[in-house]
Each structure stands twice: as C-alpha cells, then as structure tokens.
Design an enzyme around this catalytic site. Sequence first.
Site, PDB file in Angstrom:
ATOM      1  N   ASN A  99     -24.361 -64.835  -0.607  1.00  0.00           N
ATOM      2  CA  ASN A  99     -23.649 -66.114  -0.635  1.00  0.00           C
ATOM      3  C   ASN A  99     -24.049 -66.917  -1.876  1.00  0.00           C
ATOM      4  OD1 ASN A  99     -22.831 -68.924  -0.057  1.00  0.00           O
ATOM      5  ND2 ASN A  99     -22.141 -67.992   1.861  1.00  0.00           N
ATOM      6  N   PHE A 100     -23.079 -67.190  -2.733  1.00  0.00           N
ATOM      7  CA  PHE A 100     -23.329 -67.896  -3.987  1.00  0.00           C
ATOM      8  C   PHE A 100     -23.000 -69.382  -3.899  1.00  0.00           C
ATOM      9  CE2 PHE A 100     -23.813 -63.669  -5.699  1.00  0.00           C
ATOM     10  CZ  PHE A 100     -24.713 -63.847  -6.747  1.00  0.00           C
ATOM     11  N   GLY A 118     -22.209 -59.965  -5.706  1.00  0.00           N
ATOM     12  CA  GLY A 118     -21.994 -60.716  -4.468  1.00  0.00           C
ATOM     13  C   GLY A 118     -21.371 -59.866  -3.385  1.00  0.00           C
ATOM     14  N   LYS A 144     -11.198 -59.824   6.011  1.00  0.00           N
ATOM     15  CA  LYS A 144     -12.599 -59.479   5.744  1.00  0.00           C
ATOM     16  C   LYS A 144     -12.947 -58.170   6.425  1.00  0.00           C
ATOM     17  CE  LYS A 144     -17.313 -61.262   5.561  1.00  0.00           C
ATOM     18  NZ  LYS A 144     -17.532 -60.782   4.192  1.00  0.00           N
ATOM     19  N   MET A 162     -11.752 -62.596  -4.671  1.00  0.00           N
ATOM     20  CA  MET A 162     -12.858 -63.196  -5.425  1.00  0.00           C
ATOM     21  C   MET A 162     -12.730 -62.903  -6.915  1.00  0.00           C
ATOM     22  SD  MET A 162     -14.774 -65.206  -3.853  1.00  0.00           S
ATOM     23  CE  MET A 162     -15.822 -65.410  -5.287  1.00  0.00           C
ATOM     24  N   GLY A 202      -9.127 -58.422  -6.776  1.00  0.00           N
ATOM     25  CA  GLY A 202      -9.352 -58.925  -5.415  1.00  0.00           C
ATOM     26  C   GLY A 202      -9.319 -60.448  -5.364  1.00  0.00           C
ATOM     27  N   HIS A 215     -14.249 -65.961   9.401  1.00  0.00           N
ATOM     28  CA  HIS A 215     -13.651 -65.613   8.106  1.00  0.00           C
ATOM     29  C   HIS A 215     -12.188 -65.234   8.283  1.00  0.00           C
ATOM     30  CE1 HIS A 215     -17.830 -65.222   6.654  1.00  0.00           C
ATOM     31  NE2 HIS A 215     -17.310 -65.403   5.455  1.00  0.00           N
ATOM     32  N   GLY A 243     -13.824 -55.407  -9.331  1.00  0.00           N
ATOM     33  CA  GLY A 243     -13.087 -56.027  -8.226  1.00  0.00           C
ATOM     34  C   GLY A 243     -12.165 -57.117  -8.751  1.00  0.00           C
ATOM     35  N   TYR A 244     -11.720 -56.969 -10.017  1.00  0.00           N
ATOM     36  CA  TYR A 244     -10.985 -58.071 -10.679  1.00  0.00           C
ATOM     37  C   TYR A 244      -9.659 -58.396  -9.999  1.00  0.00           C
ATOM     38  CZ  TYR A 244      -7.409 -55.204 -12.936  1.00  0.00           C
ATOM     39  OH  TYR A 244      -6.335 -54.388 -13.158  1.00  0.00           O
TER      40      TYR A 244
END
Length: 217
Positions: free
Chosen positions: A97-98, A71, A131, A12, A10, A127, A7-8
């Site tokens: 959730n981190f 995540g 999302k 996040m 994206g 959000h 998911g690089y």
Amino acid sequence: MNYAMVGYSGKMGKEITETFSEAGHRLVVKADENGIEEFGTPEVVIDFSRPEALKTTIELCKKYSAGLVIGTTALKEEDFEALRELSKTVPVVQSFNFSIGINVMLKILPELSNLLKDWDAEIIETHHRFKKDAPSGTAILLKNSLNKDVPTHSVRIGGIPGDHVVIFGNLGETIEIKHHAISRKVFAIGALRAAEFILKNKKPGFYTFSQILEGGI
Ligand code: NAD
C-alpha cells in the site's frame, strides 16, 4: 527521470503513467501481459501488475541497473526472496500500500492492539469487483501490525479503489480505525515519491514505503 512501467495498460498503470508524466518524467519501457516495448534506458522500474510478471521486472532491473518500485500484491515468499536478492545490487521499494494514510495506520495499530489486548479485533477490506486477490495485501499488512491473528473479511463490490477498517470491541464499546482511498491517484503519488527516493538515494537495499515516509509523516 526515465522509467519503465510493468502493467502499463492496467488500472494502476494508467494512473501512474498519468501522474509521472504530470511530474515531467518519461516512460521509456512499457510491459504488460502482451509483451514489452523498449525505446530508452529506464533509471527506475515501476511494477503494479501481477506476480507472474516478476521475472520480467527483475530482468529489466538487471539489464538497465535500474531501481524498482513494486506495488503488486499476492507476492509469495519465493517472490520476496527474489526481490531481496535483487536488492543486493539496486534499491528496491516494496509495499502492498503506497498511501500515506495506511502507513500511518500501520504505525499506530501495534500500540492500539497492545492497549486493547483483551478486546476482540477483526478486519474488513472492500475493493472493486475486478480485484483478483483476497485478502488484500493491505489487509495482510494491517493484520501483521496487530501482532495477533484476527479474522479478515473481503468484500468485492462495484468500483471501490480500496477501503480498510480495523474494528476493536469489548462487551460495552467499539473502536473503528478506517481508511478510505478516494481514488487510485493516492497510490500513484506514493509510487512517485518512492521512485524519487530511489533516484536520490541510489544505494542498493530493500526498503518499505513506511521506511521512506519516516520523518515525512
Ligand atoms: P489490472 O488488472 O487493471 O492491471 C494489471 C496489469 O498487469 C495489466 O496491464 C496486465 O496486462 C498486466 N499483467 C498481467 N500479467 C502480466 C504478466 N505476466 N507480465 C506483464 N504484465 C502483466 O490491475 P490493477 O488494478 O492495475 O492492479 C495491479 C496490481 O497493483 C495488483 O496486484 C493490485 O493489487 C496492486 N495494487 C497495489 C497498490 C499499492 O498501493 N501497493 C494499490 C493498488 C493496486
């Protein structure tokens, strides 16, 4: 550390690769919906993408005997089964959730819910408009921590990284416990902490981010 990012490209993914490179770590495998590029051996795989990517992520972990920090939200029970199977051979850290704040909320909410047994309770999560899943994974975690079924409302608006509020009320008063993520950086810092835990610990097993924070909160 050498790490892989699923998911690089994206929102996040960008935040995490920036945070990891500031900490001196090297991105050696990049994966997104357009494919995979491999130019080194990752010790940890980070997945903040879509549930559809899970097969690729698990294959990468097996190929390189790498631990996993995941995540990605909207995972189904069969996805958790696959993660638990993987965790027999490598360490897996999973959380919807981190952030430290939400994990502190998860610690105090069971007690609050117990003290306010006869009060109403509802959850509102807000959000950004992009999302894909609703309710958020975090709202599901918060709801589970209350140990009772409560209504959950999802708002999709603008560019908000993630707000969660749990409201308790009786006829004369209300209590609100609210978490506001100021930026996505907070989740990237949490993912870094989880990846560093994997490097130090190396013991196969399924860990939540709350377990990693134990003692550190
Ligand atoms: P995004 O839409 O900006 O990015 C998604 C990324 O996944 C993109 O790079 C896309 O190419 C990739 N992708 C999609 N399908 C894929 C596939 N089949 N194979 C490989 N890669 C694929 O989303 P985002 O805002 O970066 O969020 C990503 C995930 O992280 C979501 O599930 C989100 O809910 C979750 N998230 C979790 C936390 C947390 O703390 N756990 C915090 C924020 C976001």
